[in-house]
Design a protein around this motif. Structure first.
Motif: not given
Length: 191
Positions: A87-110
């Motif tokens: 339900i939260a933003r960190w489930g839709e966009v990778f948080p900034r502390w995640v290396p290489y993925l920060r700011g990218r959208r989380v794929p729905v299937s992931a």
């Protein structure tokens, strides 16, 4: 004059509040009902963890068993908390502390595949365990439960066991409801 380096600052509570909001506040499109379901998931796990913790202080068990009990209680609650990611933003966009993925959208299937698998496993696990140990009075291996097993002990021990472990039956179905709602919301909002 600057405050000493160890002096508490007002910025720290603000940062904690901001982190709390980021982890818990739902994104746009999440209904109030789904917010309540997300809050209910960790609450279904909490009583069992609290029921187990006093056993960690039993003088008759070893340090490894104590560590296991504490770890299991904390780990279960942490896993249950991940439901907020649906339900939260960190489930839709990778948080900034995640290396290489920060700011990218989380794929729905992931998000949907592990959540759906978790919901299925939890539902089957607690349904099978409940049927096997409580209704039939046997362990999964087919042997009898020990006489001191809480559900067979009777009295307040049995009452506290049932009150604390029964909510776990809801963990899987609640996670399934959140998973379906997440998948529908994300697919609706996909470009």
């Amino acid at each position: 004059m600057q405050p000493p380096p160890n002096a508490p600052t007002t910025a720290r509570p603000e940062r904690l509040r901001a982190a709390w909001r980021a982890a818990h506040e739902p994104v746009e499109g999440v209904s109030r009902r789904m917010r309540l379901v997300a809050c209910a998931v960790p609450l279904t796990v909490l009583p069992a963890g609290l029921w187990r913790l006093p056993a960690a202080f039993d003088p008759g068990i070893g340090i490894g068993e104590r560590a296991y009990i504490v770890f299991l209680s904390i780990f279960s609650e942490a896993v249950a908390f991940t439901a907020f990611g649906l339900i939260a933003r960190w489930g839709e966009v990778f948080p900034r502390w995640v290396p290489y993925l920060r700011g990218r959208r989380v794929p729905v299937s992931a998000a949907v595949l592990p959540a759906a698998l978790g919901a299925t496993v939890l539902t089957l696990l607690w349904t099978v365990l409940t049927l096997t140990t409580q209704i039939m009075g046997r362990t999964i291996r087919g042997g009898k439960l020990p006489d001191d097993f809480p559900s067979r002990a009777g009295g307040w021990d049995a009452v506290s066991f049932y009150v604390c472990y029964t909510p776990l039956i809801l963990w899987g179905p609640l996670l399934a409801v959140l998973t379906v709602a997440y998948a529908r919301r994300r697919r609706r909002g996909a470009p």
